[in-house]
Each structure stands twice: as structure tokens, then as C-alpha cells.
Design an enzyme around this catalytic site. Sequence first.
Site, PDB file in Angstrom:
ATOM      1  N   GLU A  57     113.293  70.093  79.006  1.00 35.95           N
ATOM      2  CA  GLU A  57     113.002  71.466  79.429  1.00 35.95           C
ATOM      3  C   GLU A  57     113.495  72.494  78.419  1.00 35.95           C
ATOM      4  O   GLU A  57     112.844  73.524  78.196  1.00 35.95           O
ATOM      5  CB  GLU A  57     113.615  71.727  80.809  1.00 35.95           C
ATOM      6  N   HIS A 126     114.631  68.437  93.984  1.00 36.92           N
ATOM      7  CA  HIS A 126     113.209  68.775  93.943  1.00 36.92           C
ATOM      8  C   HIS A 126     112.844  69.873  94.928  1.00 36.92           C
ATOM      9  O   HIS A 126     111.677  70.050  95.250  1.00 36.92           O
ATOM     10  CB  HIS A 126     112.349  67.538  94.254  1.00 36.92           C
TER      11      HIS A 126
END
Length: 334
Positions: A57, A126
Site C-alpha cells: 500500500e 476488513h
Amino acid sequence: MTMIEAINDALDVMLSRDPSVIVLGEDVGYFGGVFRATAGLQRKHGKTRVFDTPISECGIIGVAVGMGAYGLRPVPEIQFADYIYPGLDQLVSEAARLRYRSAGEYTAPMTVRAPFGGGIFGGQTHSQSPEALFTHVAGLKTVVPSTPHDAKGLLIAAIEDNDPVIFFEPKRLYNGPFNGHYDEPAIPWSRHPDSMVPEGHYRIPLGNARVAREGQDVTVLAYGTMVHVALEVAAREGIDAEVIDLRTLVPLDIVAVEKSVQKTGKCLVVHEATRTGGFGAELAALVQERCFWHLEAPVERVTGFDTPYPHSLEWAYFPGPVRLGEAFARLARA
């Protein structure tokens, strides 16, 4: 369209319209993204416009900053908002400050897309709602759509914006609006008026809230999934609530907020993120500062709890009909 289809359509429109638009991220190419938001885009626009990246990321966002400075309009996807933290320094220290530190010579016209929030039993890594972290950073814009119609128009506006935008997509709304009841399926978007998505290019300007429901007794400030929960509870409880869908948190449509609170005299803020330091605290402070003499009761907040995201107790963590109903009752008695 569903929200997923609307997001895919917005990306397709911008890739076709603007050769500087680039889509990148983990599995966004051949596979079409973990939620299929980029399905078919690589096949149509080619591997130099829509491409997969390593699982990094920091690298994804860092590359996007460089692309933006170079003159491109990258749209990096972070697979889940929970994964955005390794790239936080690039967003805060580079993207958000590039315009200012270069005296306007360079900008970072990038739109970071990320599914966020709970509702799919994704667990602690998540399901997070980190929007408040980004609203705190000067130089970043933060957008949270609640309908397919808005998702497409806001995403196009974000991509065309010359500053970095964090575009959080409530994944619980991808395939249908959520009414707050864990034992009831989501309503199909095909039965919802805001699933009508115009063809081609259209923009919804950042910083414009919408009145999702008009009312006289209490103003509800919400965004994303919680807009639909608030609408459902107000309808079931027979409450004359005015529900304001903020759509963009930064820039905030404070005029719409003031107008509604001055009319109703009461305000309820709803979000699924943790309570302490959440964006609802900023909203409550703004309402108190700007609408104090119109308020008939303290500003109420219904939020997630100050705990790590509970996988097995996800539906208890969500602000739902019970807690919203109790807040409405308190405001009605005030």
C-alpha cells in the site's frame, strides 16, 4: 445499477474520456478487484491504463503521488480501508502537502478508492471505518457515497479534482441498501429510486449534501450506510426526521447542516466508526458553535463503540434500530 456497477461505470467513463486517468491496485486488472469494481476495465482499456500492483500500500500510494505530480490522474484502489495505514505517511506527508509546499507548482490529483465499514463479517482487519483520520488532515478531501447515483457522480468529480481525494465506499451498500436489521437481507438496488444512474459523464460537486428525507422535528446527520439505517428507523418509528446525507465530509456542506438544524432545533449524528475522536464529534461541535441559539436539546450521537471491531458481535456494534430509536425518544422528550 448497483453501487459496484456505478463505480465501475464511473471509472470506465473517465478512462475513456481522459487519457491521463490510470487505475492501479492489487488485483484490479485481470481479476477485476476483490469486489469486481474494476471488472472488464483492463480488457477494454489495456494493461498500461489498468494494472495490478504488488501487495504494498505504501508503494501504491507513493507511486500515485508521483503520477499526480507528473500530470496523470491516478485512481489507486486499496483493497480494504483497513490496509491503508502503510500508505498513511505518503498521503499525509506528501499528497496532502504537495500543492502548498510547491507554492502551487505541483498538485496530487489522485483519488484513493477503498471499501470501508462493516456488514459482511469481515472481522477486525476488513471492517474498519477510519474516515476521521483523513478529515483531520488539511489538504485531503474525504467522500462517502450512499447510493449508486451519488457514487458515480461523486467519483467522477473526485477524479477530476486537482487535489487528493479519499473515496470511501461502504461495502455493505455495494449490492443493496442496508436497513439496520441483521436478520433481514439488503433491499435490492433495483427497487430503490437512487439506483437510477444516468449514462455517460455527470458530476456531483464535492461539498454538496443532499436532503435524503425532509422533516420538521429532528435533523439526522449521516453518511454512507448509516443514511439508510436512519431512514428506515425514522419511517418505522413514525418520526418526522430530516435526514441529511452529507456525501462529502471534507469539504463539508455546513450551510445545509445549519439550515436543517435551525429549522428542527434538534440534531442527531450517526456513524458506525468508534465514538471517541469520530467525525461525529466534529459535527456536534460545529452544530453547537453555529446553531446554539436554535437548539432545543443537546446534540445526540449514536456511533460504534470504543472497542476493537468485534467480529462475532458485528451487528451489536452497528448503530441500529434500537439505539437510534432510543436517541429519537430522548430528543422527543427534550
